[in-house]
Design an enzyme around this catalytic site. Structure first.
Site, PDB file in Angstrom:
ATOM      1  N   LYS A  10     -28.783  23.280  32.367  1.00 56.69           N
ATOM      2  CA  LYS A  10     -28.000  22.622  33.412  1.00 56.69           C
ATOM      3  C   LYS A  10     -28.201  21.123  33.327  1.00 56.69           C
ATOM      4  O   LYS A  10     -29.194  20.610  32.788  1.00 56.69           O
ATOM      5  CB  LYS A  10     -28.410  23.126  34.806  1.00 56.69           C
ATOM      6  CG  LYS A  10     -29.883  22.893  35.190  1.00 56.69           C
ATOM      7  CD  LYS A  10     -30.180  21.544  35.789  1.00 56.69           C
ATOM      8  CE  LYS A  10     -31.650  21.377  36.163  1.00 56.69           C
ATOM      9  NZ  LYS A  10     -32.034  19.989  36.466  1.00 56.69           N
ATOM     10  N   PRO A  95     -33.958  22.473  25.601  1.00 58.61           N
ATOM     11  CA  PRO A  95     -35.163  21.654  25.425  1.00 58.61           C
ATOM     12  C   PRO A  95     -36.264  22.022  26.407  1.00 58.61           C
ATOM     13  O   PRO A  95     -35.999  22.297  27.582  1.00 58.61           O
ATOM     14  CB  PRO A  95     -34.656  20.232  25.662  1.00 58.61           C
ATOM     15  CG  PRO A  95     -33.217  20.285  25.299  1.00 58.61           C
ATOM     16  CD  PRO A  95     -32.738  21.646  25.715  1.00 58.61           C
ATOM     17  N   GLY A  99     -36.135  18.712  31.922  1.00 58.43           N
ATOM     18  CA  GLY A  99     -35.313  18.503  33.101  1.00 58.43           C
ATOM     19  C   GLY A  99     -33.979  19.208  33.047  1.00 58.43           C
ATOM     20  O   GLY A  99     -33.061  18.884  33.795  1.00 58.43           O
ATOM     21  N   ALA A 101     -33.839  22.725  33.132  1.00 57.72           N
ATOM     22  CA  ALA A 101     -34.067  24.058  33.718  1.00 57.72           C
ATOM     23  C   ALA A 101     -34.244  25.147  32.683  1.00 57.72           C
ATOM     24  O   ALA A 101     -33.847  26.292  32.903  1.00 57.72           O
ATOM     25  CB  ALA A 101     -32.951  24.420  34.705  1.00 57.72           C
ATOM     26  N   SER A 104     -36.492  27.857  34.176  1.00 58.37           N
ATOM     27  CA  SER A 104     -35.730  28.590  35.189  1.00 58.37           C
ATOM     28  C   SER A 104     -34.706  29.504  34.538  1.00 58.37           C
ATOM     29  O   SER A 104     -34.485  30.638  34.985  1.00 58.37           O
ATOM     30  CB  SER A 104     -35.020  27.597  36.123  1.00 58.37           C
ATOM     31  OG  SER A 104     -35.958  26.819  36.832  1.00 58.37           O
ATOM     32  N   ALA A 105     -34.077  29.018  33.469  1.00 59.95           N
ATOM     33  CA  ALA A 105     -33.115  29.847  32.740  1.00 59.95           C
ATOM     34  C   ALA A 105     -33.787  31.107  32.213  1.00 59.95           C
ATOM     35  O   ALA A 105     -33.234  32.212  32.312  1.00 59.95           O
ATOM     36  CB  ALA A 105     -32.491  29.051  31.594  1.00 59.95           C
ATOM     37  N   ASP A 137     -34.467  26.105  40.932  1.00 63.07           N
ATOM     38  CA  ASP A 137     -33.356  26.053  39.987  1.00 63.07           C
ATOM     39  C   ASP A 137     -32.959  27.423  39.449  1.00 63.07           C
ATOM     40  O   ASP A 137     -31.924  27.537  38.779  1.00 63.07           O
ATOM     41  CB  ASP A 137     -33.715  25.156  38.790  1.00 63.07           C
ATOM     42  CG  ASP A 137     -33.743  23.680  39.140  1.00 63.07           C
ATOM     43  OD1 ASP A 137     -33.228  23.309  40.216  1.00 63.07           O
ATOM     44  OD2 ASP A 137     -34.279  22.889  38.339  1.00 63.07           O
TER      45      ASP A 137
END
Length: 297
Positions: A10, A95, A99, A101, A104-105, A137
C-alpha cells in the site's frame, strides 16, 4: 494440499495524524491505495506452526511468533478451536520495513489462506475483526483497492477510484521504526494544538475522478516531518524524484520508502531510471494502483 494467497503493498496518499490518545495510539485519517507489488503467502498442513521466507531482504523477516502471519494463524485457530499446525511460506516482493505494510500484508494473506485451508467459513466481518486485532494496517491489506481508514486506521470505508495511478517507490539504505517516527511526531507537535484528522474532500474527489495531477496537488503525510527529522537524507531522494518529473513526492507512511506519483506509465519509467542513478536510494520499484486486496490464487 496447500493454499496460496497474493496480497498487495500500500501507499498512503493521505495520512492525517491526531494528537496522542491516552492509550498511546493516534487517531488517523488514512487514505490507502493498494499498489501492484505483491507478497505470496502459502500455507500447508504441518506438524507444528513454522514460517519460512524467501525474496529480497528476507533475512530481516522474523520467523517466530512475532510475525503477523504466525499471529494470524494462531488467532484464527483459537477462534475455531483448532491447533495452528501449518507451514507458512512467504515469498516476499513487498519491500521489508519500508512503510508499505509488507508485514501487515503477510498477516492478511496468512489469515485468508488458513481460512481457506481449514474450511472455517469465517465471514468477512470476522476476518476483518481479526485483522484489526493484529494491527492497524492489516484490515486494508485484506480489502485492497482504495479506502479511508479512521480510528487507528483499522475502520475502513471503501473509496471509489476513477482510473489507474502510476507510482515509483525508492527504497532507502536503512529502515525506520514506526514507533520511533510516531514518538518524533509527538515531540515535534508538543507545543502545537493538533487538529482532528479528517480526509481531504479534494483528495477523495481526485481519486474518484482518476486525476493524477489533482491527486498530486492534494497528497499529504503528517508523519513526513518526523521521518525526515530522523532520516534527513530522505530529502535528497524526494528532491531527485521531483527533479526527474514526478508530479509529487512524499514519504510513504512512516517511511523510509519514498513515493513518487507520475502522470502515466511512461513517465513513471523515466522517474524510476533517474532515481536509480541518483545515488540517493538503494533500489527502485514501479507499480500502479489500485489493485485488489488479499486474493486466493
Amino acid at each position: 494440499m496447500s493454499v496460496t494467497v497474493r496480497v498487495p503493498a500500500k501507499v498512503n496518499v493521505q495520512l492525517a495524524v491526531g494528537a496522542a490518545r491516552p492509550d498511546g495510539f493516534h487517531d488517523l485519517a488514512n487514505v490507502f491505495l493498494a499498489v501492484g507489488l505483491f507478497d505470496e503467502v502459502t500455507v500447508t498442513p504441518a506438524d507444528e506452526l513454522r514460517i519460512t521466507c524467501e525474496g529480497p531482504d528476507a533475512a530481516q523477516v522474523p520467523l517466530d511468533g512475532t510475525n503477523l502471519a504466525a499471529r494470524a494463524a494462531v488467532a484464527l485457530a483459537e477462534r475455531y478451536g483448532r491447533t495452528p499446525a501449518v507451514h507458512i511460506h512467504i515469498a516476499k516482493d513487498i519491500p521489508v520495513a519500508g512503510g508499505m505494510a509488507g508485514g501487515s500484508a503477510d498477516g492478511a494473506g496468512a489469515l485468508l489462506a488458513c481460512d481457506a485451508l481449514w474450511g472455517t467459513g469465517a465471514s468477512r466481518v470476522e476476518l476483518l475483526d481479526i485483522c484489526a486485532e493484529l494491527g492497524s494496517d492489516v484490515p486494508f491489506s485484506l480489502v485492497g483497492g482504495a479506502a479511508l481508514g479512521i480510528g487507528r486506521g483499522e475502520k475502513l470505508t471503501v473509496l471509489e477510484t476513477g482510473g489507474t495511478f502510476h507510482w515509483v517507490f525508492a527504497m532507502a539504505e536503512r529502515g525506520l521504526s514506526t514507533p520511533a517516527v510516531f514518538r518524533e511526531f509527538d515531540r515535534l507537535v508538543a507545543d502545537i494544538e493538533v487538529p482532528v484528522p479528517v480526509a481531504s474532500p479534494q483528495l477523495l474527489d481526485a481519486l474518484a475522478k482518476g486525476d493524477p495531477e489533482a491527486l498530486a496537488a492534494t497528497v499529504s503525510n503528517d508523519l513526513q516531518p518526523a521521518a525526515l527529522s530522523l532520516f534527513p537524507a530522505l530529502a535528497d531522494t524526494l528532491a531527485a524524484g521531483r527533479a526527474a518529473g514526478a508530479l509529487t513526492a512524499l514519504v510513504s507512511g512512516s517511511g523510509p520508502t519514498t513515493a513518487f506519483l507520475a502522470r502515466d506509465a511512461e513517465a513513471a519509467q523515466r522517474v524510476a531510471r533517474a532515481l536509480s542513478t541518483s545515488g540517493t536510494c538503494r533500489f527502485v520499484r514501479v507499480a500502479a494502483g489500485p489493485v485488489p486486496g488479499a486474493t486466493v490464487l
